[in-house]
Design a protein around this motif. Structure first.
Motif, PDB file in Angstrom:
ATOM      1  N   GLN A 118       0.807  -1.213   0.000  1.00 26.19           N
ATOM      2  CA  GLN A 118       0.000   0.000   0.000  1.00 26.19           C
ATOM      3  C   GLN A 118       0.845   1.270   0.000  1.00 26.19           C
ATOM      4  O   GLN A 118       0.335   2.343  -0.328  1.00 26.19           O
ATOM      5  CB  GLN A 118      -0.916   0.021   1.226  1.00 26.19           C
ATOM      6  N   MET A 119       2.090   1.158   0.366  1.00 21.53           N
ATOM      7  CA  MET A 119       2.926   2.358   0.462  1.00 21.53           C
ATOM      8  C   MET A 119       3.072   3.093  -0.875  1.00 21.53           C
ATOM      9  O   MET A 119       2.990   4.326  -0.899  1.00 21.53           O
ATOM     10  CB  MET A 119       4.305   1.994   1.032  1.00 21.53           C
ATOM     11  N   PRO A 120       3.302   2.397  -2.027  1.00 23.05           N
ATOM     12  CA  PRO A 120       3.348   3.134  -3.295  1.00 23.05           C
ATOM     13  C   PRO A 120       2.021   3.836  -3.618  1.00 23.05           C
ATOM     14  O   PRO A 120       2.019   4.956  -4.138  1.00 23.05           O
ATOM     15  CB  PRO A 120       3.655   2.042  -4.334  1.00 23.05           C
ATOM     16  N   VAL A 121       0.895   3.175  -3.286  1.00 23.51           N
ATOM     17  CA  VAL A 121      -0.415   3.807  -3.498  1.00 23.51           C
ATOM     18  C   VAL A 121      -0.545   5.035  -2.609  1.00 23.51           C
ATOM     19  O   VAL A 121      -1.010   6.096  -3.042  1.00 23.51           O
ATOM     20  CB  VAL A 121      -1.544   2.800  -3.204  1.00 23.51           C
ATOM     21  N   PHE A 122      -0.143   4.874  -1.366  1.00 24.10           N
ATOM     22  CA  PHE A 122      -0.176   5.970  -0.404  1.00 24.10           C
ATOM     23  C   PHE A 122       0.658   7.149  -0.908  1.00 24.10           C
ATOM     24  O   PHE A 122       0.213   8.316  -0.882  1.00 24.10           O
ATOM     25  CB  PHE A 122       0.374   5.438   0.923  1.00 24.10           C
ATOM     26  N   LEU A 123       1.865   6.861  -1.384  1.00 23.93           N
ATOM     27  CA  LEU A 123       2.755   7.913  -1.874  1.00 23.93           C
ATOM     28  C   LEU A 123       2.188   8.573  -3.128  1.00 23.93           C
ATOM     29  O   LEU A 123       2.266   9.802  -3.289  1.00 23.93           O
ATOM     30  CB  LEU A 123       4.139   7.323  -2.163  1.00 23.93           C
ATOM     31  N   SER A 124       1.610   7.768  -4.020  1.00 22.86           N
ATOM     32  CA  SER A 124       1.040   8.327  -5.251  1.00 22.86           C
ATOM     33  C   SER A 124      -0.131   9.252  -4.947  1.00 22.86           C
ATOM     34  O   SER A 124      -0.253  10.339  -5.536  1.00 22.86           O
ATOM     35  CB  SER A 124       0.576   7.194  -6.169  1.00 22.86           C
ATOM     36  N   LEU A 125      -1.012   8.853  -4.043  1.00 23.55           N
ATOM     37  CA  LEU A 125      -2.131   9.709  -3.663  1.00 23.55           C
ATOM     38  C   LEU A 125      -1.625  10.984  -3.004  1.00 23.55           C
ATOM     39  O   LEU A 125      -2.151  12.083  -3.262  1.00 23.55           O
ATOM     40  CB  LEU A 125      -3.060   8.952  -2.711  1.00 23.55           C
ATOM     41  N   PHE A 126      -0.604  10.853  -2.167  1.00 20.80           N
ATOM     42  CA  PHE A 126       0.008  12.023  -1.538  1.00 20.80           C
ATOM     43  C   PHE A 126       0.505  13.009  -2.584  1.00 20.80           C
ATOM     44  O   PHE A 126       0.260  14.218  -2.503  1.00 20.80           O
ATOM     45  CB  PHE A 126       1.157  11.567  -0.633  1.00 20.80           C
ATOM     46  N   ARG A 127       1.199  12.500  -3.612  1.00 19.92           N
ATOM     47  CA  ARG A 127       1.740  13.370  -4.658  1.00 19.92           C
ATOM     48  C   ARG A 127       0.626  14.000  -5.498  1.00 19.92           C
ATOM     49  O   ARG A 127       0.720  15.168  -5.895  1.00 19.92           O
ATOM     50  CB  ARG A 127       2.679  12.566  -5.561  1.00 19.92           C
ATOM     51  N   LEU A 128      -0.433  13.233  -5.762  1.00 15.70           N
ATOM     52  CA  LEU A 128      -1.547  13.791  -6.542  1.00 15.70           C
ATOM     53  C   LEU A 128      -2.209  14.944  -5.800  1.00 15.70           C
ATOM     54  O   LEU A 128      -2.496  15.999  -6.387  1.00 15.70           O
ATOM     55  CB  LEU A 128      -2.588  12.696  -6.827  1.00 15.70           C
ATOM     56  N   ILE A 129      -2.443  14.782  -4.498  1.00 16.03           N
ATOM     57  CA  ILE A 129      -3.074  15.852  -3.713  1.00 16.03           C
ATOM     58  C   ILE A 129      -2.139  17.040  -3.568  1.00 16.03           C
ATOM     59  O   ILE A 129      -2.542  18.205  -3.737  1.00 16.03           O
ATOM     60  CB  ILE A 129      -3.483  15.315  -2.325  1.00 16.03           C
ATOM     61  N   ASP A 130      -0.878  16.757  -3.273  1.00 14.93           N
ATOM     62  CA  ASP A 130       0.092  17.832  -3.077  1.00 14.93           C
ATOM     63  C   ASP A 130       0.287  18.635  -4.357  1.00 14.93           C
ATOM     64  O   ASP A 130       0.338  19.876  -4.339  1.00 14.93           O
ATOM     65  CB  ASP A 130       1.420  17.224  -2.624  1.00 14.93           C
ATOM     66  N   GLN A 131       0.385  17.936  -5.494  1.00 16.92           N
ATOM     67  CA  GLN A 131       0.583  18.622  -6.769  1.00 16.92           C
ATOM     68  C   GLN A 131      -0.664  19.409  -7.168  1.00 16.92           C
ATOM     69  O   GLN A 131      -0.561  20.516  -7.718  1.00 16.92           O
ATOM     70  CB  GLN A 131       0.914  17.611  -7.865  1.00 16.92           C
ATOM     71  N   ALA A 132      -1.834  18.868  -6.882  1.00 13.60           N
ATOM     72  CA  ALA A 132      -3.072  19.575  -7.217  1.00 13.60           C
ATOM     73  C   ALA A 132      -3.178  20.885  -6.454  1.00 13.60           C
ATOM     74  O   ALA A 132      -3.728  21.873  -6.968  1.00 13.60           O
ATOM     75  CB  ALA A 132      -4.270  18.692  -6.905  1.00 13.60           C
ATOM     76  N   ALA A 133      -2.658  20.933  -5.235  1.00 15.74           N
ATOM     77  CA  ALA A 133      -2.717  22.155  -4.433  1.00 15.74           C
ATOM     78  C   ALA A 133      -1.628  23.147  -4.805  1.00 15.74           C
ATOM     79  O   ALA A 133      -1.869  24.365  -4.860  1.00 15.74           O
ATOM     80  CB  ALA A 133      -2.610  21.804  -2.958  1.00 15.74           C
ATOM     81  N   LYS A 134      -0.424  22.653  -5.112  1.00 19.09           N
ATOM     82  CA  LYS A 134       0.705  23.556  -5.377  1.00 19.09           C
ATOM     83  C   LYS A 134       0.740  24.053  -6.813  1.00 19.09           C
ATOM     84  O   LYS A 134       1.004  25.234  -7.061  1.00 19.09           O
ATOM     85  CB  LYS A 134       2.021  22.832  -5.041  1.00 19.09           C
ATOM     86  N   ASP A 135       0.516  23.178  -7.760  1.00 15.28           N
ATOM     87  CA  ASP A 135       0.583  23.567  -9.181  1.00 15.28           C
ATOM     88  C   ASP A 135      -0.420  22.755  -9.976  1.00 15.28           C
ATOM     89  O   ASP A 135      -0.086  21.711 -10.540  1.00 15.28           O
ATOM     90  CB  ASP A 135       2.001  23.331  -9.711  1.00 15.28           C
ATOM     91  N   PRO A 136      -1.688  23.215 -10.022  1.00 21.02           N
ATOM     92  CA  PRO A 136      -2.730  22.444 -10.715  1.00 21.02           C
ATOM     93  C   PRO A 136      -2.528  22.335 -12.222  1.00 21.02           C
ATOM     94  O   PRO A 136      -3.189  21.526 -12.875  1.00 21.02           O
ATOM     95  CB  PRO A 136      -4.013  23.214 -10.383  1.00 21.02           C
TER      96      PRO A 136
END
Length: 337
Positions: A118-136
């Motif tokens: 689950q860690m790669p899924v967790f990291l991917s979701l983290f990056r998707l949310i973080d990127q959506a907030a910082k640079d959509p």
């Protein structure tokens, strides 16, 4: 060197971005049609839907984990024998223990596999949310710029999905983040504690396997509690939902298919016996006590020799056969010639 690792990480995560965003968008179309595409509840429910899909896909691995965990419990007496025999030679002890694991089809690290996958899924979701907030404007997977803006700006219970405990001064956000971190920590601890207290026999509560379980029991909650303050609210919802799934799944397995010789197994025997008693049926076979007291065999009666007449005794004494006991002279008998 950093560029090399970034390239490797991108090659691994890029397929996950597409897979995760596809599931996320699929759920968002459903909930967005009900609550509005930009609403926080629609995105939170989409994250929960993503969690359920991921955990359902991991059910086969969970089954293997349960089998391996049960094998670990059953071979603990043999592990203890090896420890007594090779305790003075750690290298030989490790070799013999691993050989025993291979023969029994047991993986001592099977309990960590669902978490590691689950860690790669967790990291991917983290990056998707973080990127959506910082640079959509940066599109990852199937997330378009419009979806990124909706995702990064979505508000749930006064907090943006992309907010973390450390990234904001709003108390409403911090309280929500702390509640989710606490829920994530408590569910992690409860799941491990449930396994050790109810579905592990007494023999399995000592030795390397028990030490591994105790390590997970106390270390994992601490890791999640410390790291949780840096996770976005959306990621905290994912992990808390995943922990609740694990806890419910494990509760079902322990209740209905417990390992032999455990408190959960005894509880199931009692429930089955009570159910059979209410229905007037014979008690299940497994409710028969493990220890059966056998009656001591009665000593055989000593066979008394058949009573003989005087003439029979005379003939027997006079046969002179080998091994025939001599007849003791009787005062009433005539003297022999």
């Amino acid at each position: 060197m950093i560029d090399f690792f970034q390239t490797i990480g991108g090659a691994i995560l890029t397929p996950l971005y597409y897979a995760i965003s596809a599931v996320l968008i699929g759920w968002h179309k459903l909930w967005g049609a009900i609550f509005g595409p930009a609403s926080g509840i629609a995105w939170i429910l989409s994250i929960i839907g993503l969690t359920l899909v991921i955990r359902a896909a991991l059910i086969p691995l969970f089954v293997k984990q349960i089998k391996s965990s049960r094998n670990m419990q059953l071979i603990q007496p043999k592990v203890k024998e090896l420890q007594k025999k090779y305790g003075h030679d750690r290298e030989r002890l490790a070799q013999e223990t691993m050989s025993l694991y291979r023969e029994s089809g047991t993986n001592p690290f099977a309990s960590c596999v669902p978490i590691l996958l689950q860690m790669p899924v967790f990291l991917s979701l983290f990056r998707l949310i973080d990127q959506a907030a910082k640079d959509p404007t940066v599109e990852r997977g199937l997330m378009t710029e419009t979806l990124n803006r909706q995702f990064g700006d979505a508000v749930f219970l006064g907090a943006k999905i992309s907010d973390t405990f450390l990234s904001t001064d709003l108390w409403s956000v911090r309280v929500l983040a702390l509640v989710l971190v606490a829920a994530m920590t408590v569910t992690t601890f409860t799941t491990q504690r449930q396994l050790m207290s109810k579905n592990m026999p007494a023999d399995a509560l000592s030795g390397p396997y028990a030490q591994q379980q105790k390590l997970l029991l106390y270390v994992l909650p601490v890791v999640f509690a410390v790291g949780g303050i840096a996770f976005p609210v959306g990621v905290l919802f994912y992990w808390t939902t995943s922990n609740l799934w694990t806890m419910g799944q494990q509760f079902y397995v322990i209740r209905n298919n417990p390992a032999p010789g455990t408190p959960a197994f005894k509880a199931k025997q009692d429930r089955d016996a009570e159910k059979a008693r209410r229905k007037g049926e014979p008690l299940p076979q497994e409710t028969v006590p493990d220890v059966v007291v056998e009656e001591e065999p009665k000593p055989q009666a000593r066979q008394q020799p058949k009573k003989q007449t005087r003439s029979q005794r005379k003939k027997t004494g006079g046969s002179g056969g080998a091994g025939t006991p001599k007849k003791k002279p009787d005062p009433g008998d005539p003297p022999s010639s």
